[in-house]
Design an enzyme around this catalytic site. Structure first.
Site, PDB file in Angstrom:
ATOM      1  N   ASP A 141     115.120 -15.950 -16.178  1.00 40.41           N
ATOM      2  CA  ASP A 141     115.830 -15.197 -17.205  1.00 40.41           C
ATOM      3  C   ASP A 141     114.918 -14.138 -17.819  1.00 40.41           C
ATOM      4  O   ASP A 141     115.056 -13.789 -18.991  1.00 40.41           O
ATOM      5  CB  ASP A 141     116.342 -16.155 -18.294  1.00 40.41           C
ATOM      6  CG  ASP A 141     117.374 -15.497 -19.196  1.00 40.41           C
ATOM      7  OD1 ASP A 141     117.588 -16.008 -20.319  1.00 40.41           O
ATOM      8  OD2 ASP A 141     117.959 -14.463 -18.788  1.00 40.41           O
ATOM      9  N   LYS A 144     114.700  -8.371 -15.034  1.00 41.72           N
ATOM     10  CA  LYS A 144     115.557  -8.589 -13.849  1.00 41.72           C
ATOM     11  C   LYS A 144     114.909  -8.099 -12.557  1.00 41.72           C
ATOM     12  O   LYS A 144     115.175  -8.639 -11.505  1.00 41.72           O
ATOM     13  CB  LYS A 144     116.932  -7.945 -14.060  1.00 41.72           C
ATOM     14  CG  LYS A 144     117.585  -8.363 -15.381  1.00 41.72           C
ATOM     15  CD  LYS A 144     117.516  -9.877 -15.631  1.00 41.72           C
ATOM     16  CE  LYS A 144     117.734 -10.226 -17.083  1.00 41.72           C
ATOM     17  NZ  LYS A 144     117.364 -11.648 -17.387  1.00 41.72           N
ATOM     18  N   ASP A 169     119.898 -16.252 -14.368  1.00 41.99           N
ATOM     19  CA  ASP A 169     120.827 -15.671 -15.320  1.00 41.99           C
ATOM     20  C   ASP A 169     121.034 -14.185 -14.996  1.00 41.99           C
ATOM     21  O   ASP A 169     120.202 -13.545 -14.358  1.00 41.99           O
ATOM     22  CB  ASP A 169     120.288 -15.814 -16.750  1.00 41.99           C
ATOM     23  CG  ASP A 169     121.313 -15.414 -17.797  1.00 41.99           C
ATOM     24  OD1 ASP A 169     120.913 -15.000 -18.895  1.00 41.99           O
ATOM     25  OD2 ASP A 169     122.529 -15.497 -17.511  1.00 41.99           O
ATOM     26  N   ASN A 170     122.165 -13.616 -15.438  1.00 40.12           N
ATOM     27  CA  ASN A 170     122.408 -12.167 -15.414  1.00 40.12           C
ATOM     28  C   ASN A 170     122.513 -11.536 -14.040  1.00 40.12           C
ATOM     29  O   ASN A 170     122.145 -10.367 -13.855  1.00 40.12           O
ATOM     30  CB  ASN A 170     121.307 -11.433 -16.188  1.00 40.12           C
ATOM     31  CG  ASN A 170     121.095 -12.006 -17.551  1.00 40.12           C
ATOM     32  OD1 ASN A 170     120.005 -12.505 -17.842  1.00 40.12           O
ATOM     33  ND2 ASN A 170     122.099 -11.972 -18.398  1.00 40.12           N
ATOM     34  N   GLU A 199     126.527 -13.234 -22.508  1.00 44.92           N
ATOM     35  CA  GLU A 199     126.486 -13.996 -23.763  1.00 44.92           C
ATOM     36  C   GLU A 199     127.168 -13.253 -24.907  1.00 44.92           C
ATOM     37  O   GLU A 199     126.957 -12.076 -25.123  1.00 44.92           O
ATOM     38  CB  GLU A 199     125.041 -14.337 -24.157  1.00 44.92           C
ATOM     39  CG  GLU A 199     124.059 -13.184 -24.160  1.00 44.92           C
ATOM     40  CD  GLU A 199     123.335 -13.057 -22.839  1.00 44.92           C
ATOM     41  OE1 GLU A 199     123.881 -13.488 -21.805  1.00 44.92           O
ATOM     42  OE2 GLU A 199     122.234 -12.508 -22.827  1.00 44.92           O
TER      43      GLU A 199
END
Ligand SMILES: Nc1ncnc2c1ncn2[C@@H]1O[C@H](/C=C/CNC(=O)c2cc([N+](=O)[O-])cc(O)c2O)[C@@H](O)[C@H]1O
Ligand SMILES: [Mg+2]
Length: 214
Positions: A141, A144, A169-170, A199
């Site tokens: 996380d 990126k 994540d993401n 989120e």
């Protein structure tokens, strides 16, 4: 000077959560992000998916990349079996300082090893510094564009075993296209996408769970 968002988040935890109660710390941060200031915590919707994967894996060795304020650190650490610790890496000292206090407020300091530094430098040190052979569970996380180089680093350092689970994540927003292509195309991983939302918003996002096949 004006406080930072992580500092205001910490204040909200100290004001609204109950010391030693991880669930109340998680709720206080989610409330702060929904009603005061958005912040890049994994959040409650994706957090529930994170919880279910951690519970399913029941890992003995755990690594988190990108502590930020410690929200997902608290989510993961509260689910670990007694004696299990999670290592979390954070290179911004100010964020690490806030995370340390939020983790301690939740009463989880004995289950967390927060290491200040960058993943690129620290991943190769995991074996010698922490006596890790392989990781059972890794939560990505952080920035990126570091997901792909870091998963390759895990392979090169022999930190993955048959069945190691990586949860990222993401993968949609902000997005990690090169990482996604790698884990979905590589014969060495079995990958699965868990759709959700960014989120505290209605924007599409989700988690990618990738199991190393050895
Ligand atoms: N290589 C590295 N080693 C150690 N710590 C590192 C690191 N790279 C970044 N970090 C730390 O991890 C956090 C960054 C997270 C990036 N997330 C994000 O950029 C992010 C953005 C959105 N967004 O824009 O909607 C939503 C999200 O859920 C996000 O996670 C910061 O605390 C940073 O200091
Ligand atoms: Mg994130």
């Amino acid at each position: 000077t004006r406080s930072t968002r992580p500092q205001r988040m910490l204040k909200a935890v100290q004001k609204n959560a109950t010391k030693g109660n991880p669930k109340s710390v998680i709720s206080a941060i989610d409330y702060f992000c929904k009603h005061s200031e958005w912040a890049m915590n994994v959040g409650d919707e994706k957090g529930s998916i994170l919880d279910s994967v951690v519970t399913e894996v029941n890992p003995s060795t755990v690594l988190e990349l990108g502590t930020y304020c410690g929200y997902s650190t608290v989510r993961i650490a509260r689910l670990l079996s007694p004696g299990t610790k999670l290592i979390t890496l954070e290179f911004n000292p100010a964020n690490a300082a806030v995370a340390k206090q939020i983790i301690a407020y939740a009463g989880l300091q004995d289950k967390v090893i927060l290491v200040e530094g960058s993943s690129g430098d620290l991943i190769p040190q995991m074996k010698e510094r922490f006596g890790i052979t392989t990781f059972d569970f890794i939560f990505l996380d952080h920035w990126k564009d570091r997901y792909l180089p870091d998963i390759k680093l895990f392979e090169e350092c022999g930190l993955l075993r048959k069945g190691s689970v990586l949860l990222a994540d993401n993968v949609i927003c902000p997005g990690t296209p090169e990482y996604l292509e790698y884990v979905r195309k590589s014969p060495r991983y079995e990958s699965k996408y868990f759709p959700a939302h960014l989120e505290y918003t209605k924007v599409e996002d989700g988690l990618e769970k990738s199991v190393f096949l050895g």
